[in-house]
Design a protein around this motif. Sequence first.
Motif, PDB file in Angstrom:
ATOM      1  N   TYR A  65      -4.355   3.433   9.033  1.00 42.68           N
ATOM      2  CA  TYR A  65      -4.972   2.112   8.856  1.00 42.68           C
ATOM      3  C   TYR A  65      -6.425   2.080   9.335  1.00 42.68           C
ATOM      4  CZ  TYR A  65      -5.332  -2.982   9.473  1.00 42.68           C
ATOM      5  OH  TYR A  65      -5.726  -4.286   9.425  1.00 42.68           O
ATOM      6  N   ARG A  67      -8.520   4.631   9.488  1.00 41.55           N
ATOM      7  CA  ARG A  67      -9.152   5.908   9.107  1.00 41.55           C
ATOM      8  C   ARG A  67     -10.663   5.800   8.900  1.00 41.55           C
ATOM      9  NH1 ARG A  67      -6.271   3.818   5.038  1.00 41.55           N
ATOM     10  NH2 ARG A  67      -7.139   3.542   2.953  1.00 41.55           N
ATOM     11  N   SER A  78      -5.695   8.940   2.546  1.00 38.07           N
ATOM     12  CA  SER A  78      -4.715   7.886   2.843  1.00 38.07           C
ATOM     13  C   SER A  78      -3.495   8.447   3.568  1.00 38.07           C
ATOM     14  CB  SER A  78      -4.261   7.215   1.557  1.00 38.07           C
ATOM     15  OG  SER A  78      -3.335   8.046   0.902  1.00 38.07           O
ATOM     16  N   GLU A  79      -2.832   7.585   4.324  1.00 36.13           N
ATOM     17  CA  GLU A  79      -1.678   8.040   5.105  1.00 36.13           C
ATOM     18  C   GLU A  79      -0.495   8.426   4.220  1.00 36.13           C
ATOM     19  OE1 GLU A  79      -3.257   5.136   5.320  1.00 36.13           O
ATOM     20  OE2 GLU A  79      -1.993   3.526   6.067  1.00 36.13           O
ATOM     21  N   ILE A  80      -0.466   7.903   3.003  1.00 41.44           N
ATOM     22  CA  ILE A  80       0.647   8.267   2.110  1.00 41.44           C
ATOM     23  C   ILE A  80       0.530   9.742   1.721  1.00 41.44           C
ATOM     24  CG2 ILE A  80       1.571   7.848  -0.219  1.00 41.44           C
ATOM     25  CD1 ILE A  80       0.903   4.822   0.404  1.00 41.44           C
ATOM     26  N   GLN A 118       5.499   9.086  -6.543  1.00 42.41           N
ATOM     27  CA  GLN A 118       5.470   7.630  -6.560  1.00 42.41           C
ATOM     28  C   GLN A 118       5.582   7.142  -5.114  1.00 42.41           C
ATOM     29  OE1 GLN A 118       4.368   4.893  -7.512  1.00 42.41           O
ATOM     30  NE2 GLN A 118       5.477   4.514  -9.404  1.00 42.41           N
ATOM     31  N   PHE A 119       5.103   5.942  -4.874  1.00 39.37           N
ATOM     32  CA  PHE A 119       5.277   5.373  -3.536  1.00 39.37           C
ATOM     33  C   PHE A 119       5.325   3.860  -3.644  1.00 39.37           C
ATOM     34  CE2 PHE A 119       0.714   5.509  -4.241  1.00 39.37           C
ATOM     35  CZ  PHE A 119       0.294   4.271  -3.798  1.00 39.37           C
ATOM     36  N   MET A 121       5.002   0.348  -0.913  1.00 40.58           N
ATOM     37  CA  MET A 121       4.728  -0.146   0.449  1.00 40.58           C
ATOM     38  C   MET A 121       5.267  -1.547   0.581  1.00 40.58           C
ATOM     39  SD  MET A 121       0.787   0.829   1.218  1.00 40.58           S
ATOM     40  CE  MET A 121       0.608  -0.013   2.786  1.00 40.58           C
TER      41      MET A 121
ATOM     42  N   GLU B 329       7.720 -10.834 -11.981  1.00 42.21           N
ATOM     43  CA  GLU B 329       8.614 -10.012 -11.141  1.00 42.21           C
ATOM     44  C   GLU B 329       9.842  -9.565 -11.937  1.00 42.21           C
ATOM     45  OE1 GLU B 329       8.505  -8.859  -8.047  1.00 42.21           O
ATOM     46  OE2 GLU B 329       7.094 -10.059  -6.901  1.00 42.21           O
ATOM     47  N   LEU B 347       0.829   1.992 -10.423  1.00 47.86           N
ATOM     48  CA  LEU B 347       0.609   1.521  -9.053  1.00 47.86           C
ATOM     49  C   LEU B 347       0.907   0.030  -9.014  1.00 47.86           C
ATOM     50  CD1 LEU B 347      -0.646   1.735  -6.156  1.00 47.86           C
ATOM     51  CD2 LEU B 347      -2.818   1.119  -7.200  1.00 47.86           C
ATOM     52  N   PHE B 348       1.606  -0.400  -7.977  1.00 47.14           N
ATOM     53  CA  PHE B 348       1.949  -1.808  -7.799  1.00 47.14           C
ATOM     54  C   PHE B 348       1.048  -2.386  -6.709  1.00 47.14           C
ATOM     55  CE2 PHE B 348       4.232  -5.277  -5.841  1.00 47.14           C
ATOM     56  CZ  PHE B 348       5.060  -5.831  -6.821  1.00 47.14           C
ATOM     57  N   GLU B 350      -0.297  -6.235  -4.988  1.00 44.01           N
ATOM     58  CA  GLU B 350       0.023  -7.662  -4.952  1.00 44.01           C
ATOM     59  C   GLU B 350      -1.268  -8.471  -5.105  1.00 44.01           C
ATOM     60  OE1 GLU B 350       3.095  -9.865  -2.160  1.00 44.01           O
ATOM     61  OE2 GLU B 350       1.131  -9.781  -1.210  1.00 44.01           O
ATOM     62  N   ASP B 352      -2.918 -11.991  -4.448  1.00 42.16           N
ATOM     63  CA  ASP B 352      -2.749 -13.215  -3.660  1.00 42.16           C
ATOM     64  C   ASP B 352      -4.139 -13.836  -3.494  1.00 42.16           C
ATOM     65  OD1 ASP B 352      -2.303 -15.169  -1.821  1.00 42.16           O
ATOM     66  OD2 ASP B 352      -1.503 -13.856  -0.246  1.00 42.16           O
ATOM     67  N   THR B 355      -5.571 -14.438   0.121  1.00 43.88           N
ATOM     68  CA  THR B 355      -5.802 -13.375   1.098  1.00 43.88           C
ATOM     69  C   THR B 355      -7.294 -13.084   1.327  1.00 43.88           C
ATOM     70  OG1 THR B 355      -4.997 -11.210   1.779  1.00 43.88           O
ATOM     71  CG2 THR B 355      -5.814 -11.368  -0.451  1.00 43.88           C
ATOM     72  N   SER B 357      -7.725 -10.280   3.564  1.00 40.19           N
ATOM     73  CA  SER B 357      -7.589  -8.932   4.116  1.00 40.19           C
ATOM     74  C   SER B 357      -7.051  -8.009   3.014  1.00 40.19           C
ATOM     75  CB  SER B 357      -6.632  -8.961   5.302  1.00 40.19           C
ATOM     76  OG  SER B 357      -6.209  -7.658   5.587  1.00 40.19           O
ATOM     77  N   GLU B 359      -6.661  -4.464   3.372  1.00 41.79           N
ATOM     78  CA  GLU B 359      -6.408  -3.107   3.872  1.00 41.79           C
ATOM     79  C   GLU B 359      -5.251  -2.448   3.127  1.00 41.79           C
ATOM     80  OE1 GLU B 359      -8.505  -1.518   5.674  1.00 41.79           O
ATOM     81  OE2 GLU B 359      -9.659  -3.357   5.739  1.00 41.79           O
ATOM     82  N   GLN B 360      -4.170  -3.217   2.910  1.00 47.61           N
ATOM     83  CA  GLN B 360      -3.018  -2.640   2.206  1.00 47.61           C
ATOM     84  C   GLN B 360      -3.390  -2.233   0.790  1.00 47.61           C
ATOM     85  OE1 GLN B 360       0.618  -4.804   2.125  1.00 47.61           O
ATOM     86  NE2 GLN B 360       1.307  -3.856   4.000  1.00 47.61           N
ATOM     87  N   LYS B 362      -6.312  -1.385  -0.217  1.00 46.52           N
ATOM     88  CA  LYS B 362      -7.157  -0.186  -0.101  1.00 46.52           C
ATOM     89  C   LYS B 362      -6.296   1.069   0.030  1.00 46.52           C
ATOM     90  CE  LYS B 362     -11.320  -2.113   1.921  1.00 46.52           C
ATOM     91  NZ  LYS B 362     -12.029  -2.387   3.152  1.00 46.52           N
ATOM     92  N   THR B 363      -5.282   0.981   0.914  1.00 50.57           N
ATOM     93  CA  THR B 363      -4.421   2.148   1.133  1.00 50.57           C
ATOM     94  C   THR B 363      -3.687   2.510  -0.148  1.00 50.57           C
ATOM     95  OG1 THR B 363      -4.148   1.621   3.454  1.00 50.57           O
ATOM     96  CG2 THR B 363      -2.454   3.006   2.475  1.00 50.57           C
ATOM     97  N   ARG B 364      -3.152   1.490  -0.818  1.00 51.88           N
ATOM     98  CA  ARG B 364      -2.402   1.772  -2.050  1.00 51.88           C
ATOM     99  C   ARG B 364      -3.297   2.404  -3.112  1.00 51.88           C
ATOM    100  NH1 ARG B 364       1.990  -3.176  -2.832  1.00 51.88           N
ATOM    101  NH2 ARG B 364       2.289  -3.521  -0.625  1.00 51.88           N
TER     102      ARG B 364
END
Lengths: 261, 372
Positions: A65, A67, A78-80, A118-119, A121, B329, B347-348, B350, B352, B355, B357, B359-360, B362-364
């Motif tokens: 998070y 990084r 990424s952590e994944i 695939q992943f 979260m 959905e 890639l999924f 969300e 919103d 929001t 923020s 970060e999630q 970005k990671t995805r």
Amino acid sequence: MFTMGIDIGSSSSKVVILEDGLNIIAAEVIQIGTGSTGPKRVLDEALSKSGLKLQDMAKIIATGYGRSSVEESHKQISEISCQAKGVFFLVPSAKTIIDIGGQDVKAIKLDSKGCVKQFFMNDKCAAGTGRFLDVMSRVLEVSLNEMAEYDSRATEPATVSSTCTVFAESEVISQLANGVAKENIIAGVHQSVASKACGLAYRCGVEEDIVMCGGVAKDLGVVRAISKELKKPVIVAPNPQTTAALGAAIFAFDEVIGANK
Amino acid sequence: MSRIETIISELSSISNNPKKAMEDYKKETGKGAVGVMPYYAPEEIIHAAGLLPVGIWGGQKSISKARAFLPPFACSIMQSVMEMQLEGVYDNLEAILFPVPCDTLKCLSQKWKGTSPVIVFTHPQNRKLEAANKFLAEEYRLVREKLERILDVKITDEALTKSIDIYNENRKVMREFVDIAAAYPQIIDPIKRHAIIKARSFMEKSKHTAMVKELNSELKSLPVEDFTGKRVVLTGIMAEPNEVLEILKENGFAVVADDLAQESRQFRNDVPLGPDPLYRLAKWWQEFDGCSLATDAKKSRGPMLIDTVKSSKADAVVVCMMKFCDPEEFDYPIYYRQFEEAGIKSLFIEIDLETTSFEQTKTRVQSFSEML
């Protein structure tokens, strides 16, 4: 040659130093994460224990998070991707990874070469995460380290909601008020975490071997609950909190020798 | 500034400031605007009345007042629309056209808190029957009558036919834009692409057509350069706020096609030919497929997306899942399985609108980029 992986999570900081992409020289964890003194402290500790200097590292890769806030790193991954790399290194038969950290739950599907297929979260919700267990541990006055032991003594697991941490906390409080045994409540808490994580794993498609990592993998009560929900054995990665840092260190090694795609 | 940059800048400015676009239209024509709620409405009827149809798609907003009227699991667009109607944002609209293809819209249509008159109409869901066309044409006749009464104008068949032609021309030019933009991702990044498309929700369509036509022509005169990033197709209701598109850009993604309700679903089909303009508008709904809000027994969204991936030479699909949108959905597991069978990565993320923020996301997105 030494490479380093730094994994800065929301609630812990981890560093792995790797020699020649194979030997783990140091694997350190500090239980505070991004935005705290954790990243610096864990880095100092890993260097001090290994007797190495930052300059000895051929490459440093940061993940997690936090990084992007690691100044010492040459690159962020990424952590994944890092979890996949680290877990596959330790358990080459891994096909499904369930990673539960401080604020994220992830299900990762691997191909036979350990690449991410695939992943999924969790959404922006603390239910099913390490934070959820933290909250329950505080309410129950049982330390995180003791929760698995309590769980093992449960006779009739209580029902604990997996929708919302705040609702689940009030459920737990009312169950305590009604005299439900802590053992049974904790088993219910673990089931709640398992149902959230398994929901993501089902989306990914569950294939054995299933490997758990992340800080929550140290709670064997959660591991048992996940195994029960999936009706399949679950392997806990060795030193499960440092697998992403290990993956980052391997990526760093691969980059130095030019092995990455 | 080149002509391309000027056009993009003007369209982006309109896209970011619909209120000013309405004011400019009023200054220019002396006429007001009619709001159009998501997702599909016969805007041509408003256009034929000489007013400006303005899309109501919510916005990035913190929600507080709307909590008193909506359950927390109402979709993000409707939460922000409710918040803004309580703040009087839509009160300067002459009327609001209100389709009700999902439960949330159906309920929201009965508790509008703004002062503008609301015209509710229903899309039939047994769409493939001829009776559906007749029913919807009748609904549109009522919409026309109500608009005529509220606006004190006469909306003739002739004017309506002309407006349909203007809209069909815009649809055609937009489809061309989507194809051309895919070849120039270095110029048309995900944010600019979205702004150019979104601007059509706040502009008189022939003006929008003229600007996009010129943009298309300018783009086509440039050499096509190699693109080293990844090419994706977006699917869902919408891909906002802009931070989401910024993250895609930062991670080297180009949007080469989309199946978003706010974007290509609006213009991928023309209104068909025929003698009766209201029947033609109704028939558009029958011919429209691949949307979670339009009942489709064949569930053709997945195959349509797979075709789009192939025709646009995309590397993957990004599913922009509107938070708490039931219809979307419900569709997801069906087309996800079809993607898996076809070997298409997805890639999924969300969506919103509340929001701040990311970060999630970005990671995805970064993980997905590393995975491809």
